[in-house]
Design a protein around this motif. Structure first.
Motif, PDB file in Angstrom:
ATOM      1  N   HIS A   1       0.823  -1.191   0.000  1.00 33.03           N
ATOM      2  CA  HIS A   1       0.000   0.000   0.000  1.00 33.03           C
ATOM      3  C   HIS A   1       0.876   1.267   0.000  1.00 33.03           C
TER       4      HIS A   1
ATOM      5  N   ARG B   1       0.664   7.195   3.304  1.00 34.59           N
ATOM      6  CA  ARG B   1      -0.630   6.798   3.845  1.00 34.59           C
ATOM      7  C   ARG B   1      -0.683   7.148   5.327  1.00 34.59           C
TER       8      ARG B   1
ATOM      9  N   GLU C   1      -5.557   4.930   6.979  1.00 38.26           N
ATOM     10  CA  GLU C   1      -5.610   4.422   5.611  1.00 38.26           C
ATOM     11  C   GLU C   1      -4.952   3.064   5.498  1.00 38.26           C
TER      12      GLU C   1
ATOM     13  N   SER D   1      -7.463   0.510   7.207  1.00 45.28           N
ATOM     14  CA  SER D   1      -8.836   0.288   6.723  1.00 45.28           C
ATOM     15  C   SER D   1      -9.058  -0.988   5.913  1.00 45.28           C
TER      16      SER D   1
END
Lengths: 114, 114
Positions: free
Chosen positions: B27, B33, B37, B40
């Motif tokens: 990610h 991030r 975030e 999640s």
DNA sequence: GCAATTATAAACCGAATGGTTGAGCATCTG
DNA sequence: CAGATGCTCAACCATTCGGTTTATAATTGC
């Protein structure tokens, strides 16, 4: 032919997170070793070392050939390649330097696969 | 300059042995991030995700910039390169020409044992 | 046959992992 | 100010980890 376990990244990275096991991988890289040979450099019981061997085996990094009372162990590189490939996507190691290296190393151009 | 922790192979491989944390790395690979975030996509409490973020941070894989009440996280690639380099020695994935590459870029062959 | 060698199994232990919940602390916003 | 938001901390819990010791199985050699 030989049945391989799935060799998940979980298992491979977990196996490599221990210095004793990394040393065993290093040791195996130069050839087959018995469990005792893998154990001997480490200050722990044979039973403890045997457990490390088992972790490597279950991670798919080590294959075991039982010969009499001796277990001859060899390195299985494919799971290492998997881990290597996973990492490759997140290091700029390659992209950042590949071009420059091409120039350096490609004095004479041969066949290539990448 | 920013003081980084040693980023041992122990810590890096341990951090990567968990699929939640690998997903977080993935990610982060596309940009910064926040902790929320990062948390999640995962079916767990924020507190649990926060612990994973901390593991990544302590492994040196994640840097944290606190902006108000938001912690903005970014991927630190250098420890990934270390792990990559370690693995490289044991995969025969790349052919001989890249041995020269290692000589050029060599980050040292440290066995951190701790 | 008997003793030594090679290795695993089993039981146990302390510490670390990975998750939970609940509380608390800043910080932003109406 | 009051409340919502972002995040961490602390306590707790079950499981795993890395080591031990003792026991046991299989093989080899005298």
């Amino acid at each position: 032919m030989v049945e391989h376990l799935p060799a998940t990244l979980n298992g491979v990275f977990h196996a490599l997170a221990d210095p004793t096991r990394r040393a065993m991988v290093h040791h195996l890289a130069s050839g087959e070793r018995t469990v005792s040979e893998l154990a001997s450099p480490h200050a722990m019981s044979l039973a403890a070392a045997s457990k490390h061997v088992r972790v490597l085996e279950q991670a798919g990094l080590l294959r075991r050939a039982i010969e009499g009372r001796v277990h001859r162990c060899s390195l299985e590189r494919q799971p290492l390649v998997q881990a290597f490939s996973w990492l490759r996507a997140y290091t700029d190691f390659w992209d950042a330097r590949f071009d420059a290296l091409e120039d350096l190393l490609n004095a004479g151009d041969d066949d290539d696969r990448a």
